[in-house]
Design an enzyme around this catalytic site. Structure first.
Site, PDB file in Angstrom:
ATOM      1  N   HIS A 168      38.832  39.751  48.383  1.00  0.00           N
ATOM      2  CA  HIS A 168      37.933  40.847  48.015  1.00  0.00           C
ATOM      3  C   HIS A 168      37.626  41.792  49.181  1.00  0.00           C
ATOM      4  CE1 HIS A 168      35.452  42.576  44.891  1.00  0.00           C
ATOM      5  NE2 HIS A 168      34.438  42.684  45.729  1.00  0.00           N
TER       6      HIS A 168
ATOM      7  N   ASP B 134      40.173  37.153  43.477  1.00  0.00           N
ATOM      8  CA  ASP B 134      40.224  37.533  44.898  1.00  0.00           C
ATOM      9  C   ASP B 134      39.063  36.936  45.686  1.00  0.00           C
ATOM     10  OD1 ASP B 134      38.025  38.993  44.117  1.00  0.00           O
ATOM     11  OD2 ASP B 134      38.819  40.945  44.703  1.00  0.00           O
TER      12      ASP B 134
ATOM     13  N   SER C 159      34.882  47.202  43.870  1.00  0.00           N
ATOM     14  CA  SER C 159      33.917  46.213  43.406  1.00  0.00           C
ATOM     15  C   SER C 159      32.868  46.889  42.510  1.00  0.00           C
ATOM     16  CB  SER C 159      33.305  45.526  44.632  1.00  0.00           C
ATOM     17  OG  SER C 159      32.653  44.352  44.281  1.00  0.00           O
TER      18      SER C 159
END
Ligand code: CA
Length: 316
Positions: A282, A260, A115
């Site tokens: 995610h 996601d 991320s």
């Protein structure tokens, strides 16, 4: 935006105290014990709202550090400001990379970021390519995150709403920092701006290494001696038992492309794209929450171990 993920993680933490009594058990290795023995140490860099370990028991990279270590890798987990601009987080990460090099006596590291952490590792590789063997990003929004755009459009800069939102988000960041034993500075608005399409366009103009020049292609696989890789998922509802799936299903609605829950498929592309459609959301990508992922997809552990083996075979 990804502070949302941290809310989810914290909520899950509070909802499942029994699960927190132990970390994932470290297993002994009986077979293929040098499968992940890379030349350079592996450094895991967390995302927005992330941490290395909460209360010293809940690992952000749930079970992944030990999975890599069990087959021979040397792994370090870093921690930067939960909520801040990429350059601020990147400088904090760079300092830790230099410490890791001093500890290990190695000349370079293999950076893996999830991320926002994937942007931090890009920053480090751009400013000190001599210290970095490879950059691998897992679901990082290299072209921006639609949720950040959506939030930014609804929170006018300098308004009362922005003050209130930033107060709560910064407070969450401070609390997360305290729980993990750190006191890094928090700036939620800077973090939000860093993750918008405009924020990433600016970041990419300064640090273009590995970024695809097409909308959804591969980027350069090697720049300034640094190898670039990426992977991500496009699953949302992947495990009925995981309370984080529902909120990710809601956030996924603002995305114009497969995603996601927080990062779009094409936005995740950097360097050599290993895969961009794992059936993972995610949090699944880092084996959260507490290992609750799809049973119909490769496990996060096997994906990370296979990548370490890829780095090893590339001489990295
Ligand atoms: Ca999950």
């Amino acid at each position: 935006m990804r502070r949302f993920a941290s809310f989810v993680l914290v909520a899950s933490l509070l909802a499942a105290p029994l699960c927190l009594l132990a970390r994932p058990a470290a297993a002994l290795c009986f077979w293929n014990c040098s499968y992940t023995t890379t030349k350079y140490p592996i450094v895991l860099a967390h995302g927005l709202g992330g941490f290395d370990s909460l209360f010293g028991v809940l690992d952000y990279w749930y079970g992944l550090e030990s999975a890599l270590e069990n087959q021979g890798a040397t792994v370090f987990v870093t921690q930067v400001s939960q909520l801040n601009d990429t350059a601020v987080r990147g400088e904090q990460l760079l300092a830790q990379v230099q410490q890791i090099l001093a500890i290990t006596g190695k000349s370079k590291v293999n950076l893996i970021g999830h991320s926002h952490g994937g942007l931090d590792v890009r920053y480090v590789a751009a400013v000190r390519p001599d210290l970095v063997a490879s950059v691998s990003t897992v679901a990082s929004p290299h072209k921006g995150a639609a949720l950040a755009d959506w939030l930014r459009a609804r929170v006018a800069g300098g308004s009362f709403t922005e003050d209130v939102l930033s107060f709560f988000a910064n407070s969450l960041g401070v609390v997360l920092g305290l729980l993990t034993g750190s006191s890094n500075p928090q700036d939620a608005v800077a973090a939000l701006d860093a993750l918008t399409t405009a924020g990433l366009a600016s970041f990419n103009a300064t640090y273009p290494q590995g970024v695809p020049t097409t909308a959804c292609g591969n980027g350069a696989s090697s720049v300034a001696g640094v190898r670039y890789y990426s992977w991500s998922g496009t699953g949302i509802l992947t495990n009925l038992l995981d309370i984080s799936d529902a909120p990710l299903a809601i956030t996924s609605l603002v995305y114009p492309e497969a995603n996601d829950g927080l990062v779009g498929k094409c936005s995740s592309h950097l360097g050599q794209v290993i895969r961009d459609n794992y059936f993972q959301n995610h949090l699944d990508e880092v084996n959260q929450v507490l290992g609750l992922v799809s049973i119909f997809e490769s496990s996060p552990s096997s994906i990370f171990r296979a990548h370490a083996n890829r780095l090893k075979n590339a001489g990295l």
